[in-house]
Design a protein around this motif. Structure first.
Motif: not given
Length: 87
Positions: A19-22, A28-36, A72-76
């Motif tokens: 949700l933060g990524r959306l 965003q070119r970050i891996p899924i593990w970093l998103t989690i 907070l997730a969007a900011a991160g």
């Protein structure tokens, strides 16, 4: 912490991180593990902030707490995408 608590934290972190990524515009070119990982940290910090504000225990769905966690997730995610893209 039991294994079910760890699995629940990973699932909630995945949802909050997604949700933060959306919310963040662009790709965003970050891996899924970093998103989690960002989602898990945002969920934990957001819960503490909501408890501090007195909105953690409401009847029904805690929309305010969820909004805090997603923000907070969007900011991160935004911060991590900026830092990760520079490599």
């Amino acid at each position: 912490m039991e294994i079910s608590g760890i699995l629940t934290a990973i699932v909630i972190g995945l949802v909050i991180g997604a949700l933060g990524r959306l919310v963040v515009p662009g790709k965003q070119r970050i891996p899924i593990w970093l998103t989690i990982l960002i989602g898990i940290v945002a969920a934990i910090i957001g819960t503490f902030i909501a408890a501090g504000l007195g909105v953690a225990d409401t009847r029904g769905i805690d929309w305010i707490e969820l909004a805090i966690q997603v923000a907070l997730a969007a900011a991160g995610v935004s911060l991590a995408a900026g830092l990760y893209g520079r490599r």
